[in-house]
Design a protein around this motif. Structure first.
Motif, short mmCIF file in Angstrom:
data_model
loop_
_atom_site.label_atom_id
_atom_site.label_comp_id
_atom_site.label_asym_id
_atom_site.label_seq_id
_atom_site.Cartn_x
_atom_site.Cartn_y
_atom_site.Cartn_z
N LEU A 80 17.67 8.45 2.44
CA LEU A 80 17.71 8.52 0.67
C LEU A 80 16.21 9.42 0.51
O LEU A 80 16.85 9.57 -1.17
CB LEU A 80 17.71 6.54 0.70
CG LEU A 80 18.93 5.76 1.08
CD1 LEU A 80 18.86 5.13 0.16
CD2 LEU A 80 20.21 6.27 0.22
N ALA A 81 15.50 9.54 0.60
CA ALA A 81 14.16 9.74 0.07
C ALA A 81 14.21 10.94 0.32
O ALA A 81 13.63 11.61 -0.85
CB ALA A 81 12.84 8.93 1.12
N ASP A 108 8.69 6.54 3.74
CA ASP A 108 7.71 6.63 4.91
C ASP A 108 7.91 5.53 5.88
O ASP A 108 8.28 3.99 5.97
CB ASP A 108 6.78 7.34 4.97
CG ASP A 108 5.90 6.40 3.70
OD1 ASP A 108 6.45 4.70 3.65
OD2 ASP A 108 5.03 6.82 3.47
N ALA A 109 6.77 4.83 6.58
CA ALA A 109 6.37 4.41 8.15
C ALA A 109 6.63 3.40 6.87
O ALA A 109 6.73 1.80 7.37
CB ALA A 109 5.56 4.34 8.68
N GLY A 124 1.18 -1.37 -0.03
CA GLY A 124 -0.11 0.06 0.21
C GLY A 124 1.00 1.88 -0.13
O GLY A 124 0.45 1.79 0.10
N GLY A 125 1.86 0.82 -0.81
CA GLY A 125 3.15 2.54 0.00
C GLY A 125 3.20 2.35 -1.38
O GLY A 125 2.65 2.32 -2.92
N ALA A 127 10.64 -3.19 3.99
CA ALA A 127 12.38 -3.05 3.62
C ALA A 127 11.91 -3.56 4.97
O ALA A 127 13.39 -5.03 4.35
CB ALA A 127 13.32 -2.22 3.90
N GLN A 128 11.93 -4.01 5.79
CA GLN A 128 12.06 -4.66 7.09
C GLN A 128 11.47 -6.34 6.89
O GLN A 128 12.16 -7.84 6.78
CB GLN A 128 12.05 -4.46 9.04
CG GLN A 128 12.02 -4.97 9.90
CD GLN A 128 13.63 -4.69 9.72
OE1 GLN A 128 14.47 -4.24 9.66
NE2 GLN A 128 14.47 -5.93 9.85
N TYR A 129 10.36 -6.29 6.20
CA TYR A 129 9.76 -7.45 5.56
C TYR A 129 10.10 -8.52 4.97
O TYR A 129 10.84 -9.18 4.92
CB TYR A 129 7.97 -7.06 4.61
CG TYR A 129 7.87 -8.32 4.51
CD1 TYR A 129 6.56 -9.49 5.10
CD2 TYR A 129 7.63 -8.97 3.52
CE1 TYR A 129 5.67 -9.80 4.73
CE2 TYR A 129 6.82 -9.88 2.92
CZ TYR A 129 5.71 -10.30 3.85
OH TYR A 129 5.06 -11.01 2.86
N VAL A 130 11.10 -7.42 4.03
CA VAL A 130 11.40 -7.87 3.14
C VAL A 130 12.72 -8.79 3.12
O VAL A 130 13.55 -9.90 3.17
CB VAL A 130 12.47 -7.28 1.34
CG1 VAL A 130 13.09 -7.66 0.96
CG2 VAL A 130 11.25 -6.15 0.79
#
Length: 412
Positions: free
Chosen positions: A402-403, A214-215, A199-200, A221-224
């Motif tokens: 980075l964003a 963002d959150a 959903g991002g 990223a942590q999921y991956v």
């Protein structure tokens, strides 16, 4: 399409566009002959040549000279535009449209002719249409049905996506073994794809900020990373230089989540393990939409013919059906009459209908100028500093930084 455009060339292009003096092509403007540039594989080129031939047959007196550019498409397109030798009609993807819009003529597009609003919206830049869509490339997920049976798991729904949590739990149960004999529940996870599934988004809706930090981005990223750390999915190092479709064919992957229309031909050759298609978990991966732009300085009969051609390729069933050649597909047709054409390529138990479902709900990324450079720089940082690649730094610290840099570059 991943082609970086050198800065000097971009400046030359801008200068060329500003003059507006370059011819649209080598043919005279009072001729009904147009030229048409496109990229792709042999089968993709065959589809586009077939569409051109069908147009000539339906419109006697016209001629479409095709220009198949087999490598460095965007760089060569930019060079031709800067030199004033561009084709009358040029293929373009939605992700690259922003960089080429100044060189394309504005077009009139009827959103009601396509299976869902995102198809036409993908060809808009700054609220104006600069290309007409003709093919969509939604992604689906292949599942190894033999692996599910062996693990005692029911197959995922053929029409309703799994949640990301459910997918992670299934991947854990499907993973087993060690070394080269290890079976992974998931293929390598593409961060940008899974960000959309969660959903991002990579950019905000008006393309003024990079939002992957963002959150939702950090959580994805942590999921991956967790999937890789727990060995439910191979890392980018594990698969470096290797074809994951071959891993799937060898039984080393229980699911394969980066399955586009062009993958059908390769999987059509796989009889063991048995397989079928289901939706990508969550909201699915970003859907690429390809369109046809018309040279800004086309005029006379040439412009008239170009408009007829792009309308024909975009909205007529005889053209849309040509996107499927044998068991290969350039993309999924975008009009209702042709959208099920791909479903008939393989037996029903392969569930190619998953593409039709994905087409009707596909999320399309916003188009931003310098997208290849922006995303390339950001992804280089992600893979260098975090465990999305070979680094060890915390994604909660690195991705927002980075964003911010990405947003600053976007504003220049």
């Amino acid at each position: 399409m991943k082609k970086l455009i050198p800065t000097a060339l971009a400046l030359l292009l801008a200068a060329g566009c500003a003059t507006g003096n370059a011819p649209a092509s080598s043919t005279a403007n009072d001729s009904a002959e147009i030229t048409f540039s496109f990229w792709g594989t042999n089968s993709e080129a065959a589809s586009l040549k077939a569409i051109a031939a069908a147009f000539e047959k339906a419109n006697p007196g016209t001629k479409v000279t095709t220009n198949w550019i087999q490598s460095d498409y965007e760089q060569k397109l930019q060079t031709s535009i800067a030199a004033g030798t561009q084709s009358t009609v040029m293929e373009i993807s939605n992700t690259s449209l922003a960089g080429f819009a100044p060189s394309f003529a504005e077009q009139t597009v009827d959103p009601g002719k396509y299976v869902q609003p995102n198809i036409s919206a993908a060809m808009k830049y700054q609220d104006k249409y600069y290309a007409m869509p003709f093919a969509a490339k939604p992604k689906v997920m292949a599942v190894n049905t033999d692996a599910f049976k062996a693990a005692g798991l029911p197959l995922p729904s053929a029409t309703t996506p799994l949640t990301l949590d459910a997918y992670q739990a299934i991947a854990a149960k499907l993973s087993h073994g060690d070394g080269k004999a290890r079976v992974y529940g998931s293929s390598n996870l593409w961060f940008r794809g899974w960000l959309t599934a969660a959903g991002g988004s990579y950019y905000n809706s008006d393309a003024t900020a990079c939002t992957f930090g963002d959150a939702t981005g950090v959580q994805t990223a942590q999921y991956v990373i967790d999937m890789q750390k727990n060995r439910y999915a191979p890392t980018s190092t594990d698969i470096q230089g290797q074809d994951q479709a071959q891993w799937f064919a060898a039984g080393r992957l229980a699911t394969f989540s980066d399955f586009g229309p062009w993958t059908v031909a390769d999987f059509a050759k796989i009889s063991k393990p048995d397989w079928t298609l289901v939706p990508v978990p969550g909201k699915g991966f970003p859907m690429e939409v390809d369109g046809l732009g018309i040279a800004k300085n086309a005029s006379g009969k040439q412009l008239e013919t170009a408009k007829k051609f792009v309308e024909f390729a975009s909205t007529q069933q005889v053209a849309q059906d040509q996107l499927i050649q044998g068991n290969t597909a350039l993309g999924v047709p975008i009009i209702e009459a042709s959208s099920p054409t791909l479903e008939k390529v393989l037996p029903a138990d392969r569930n190619l209908a998953a593409f039709t479902t994905a087409l009707k709900s596909g999320v399309v990324d916003v188009s931003v100028p310098k997208e290849a450079q922006l995303s390339g720089d950001a992804e280089k940082g992600m893979t260098s500093y975090t465990a999305l690649g070979t680094g060890k730094d915390d994604v909660a610290k690195v991705l927002p930084q980075l964003a911010t840099k990405c947003t600053q570059a976007l504003a220049k």
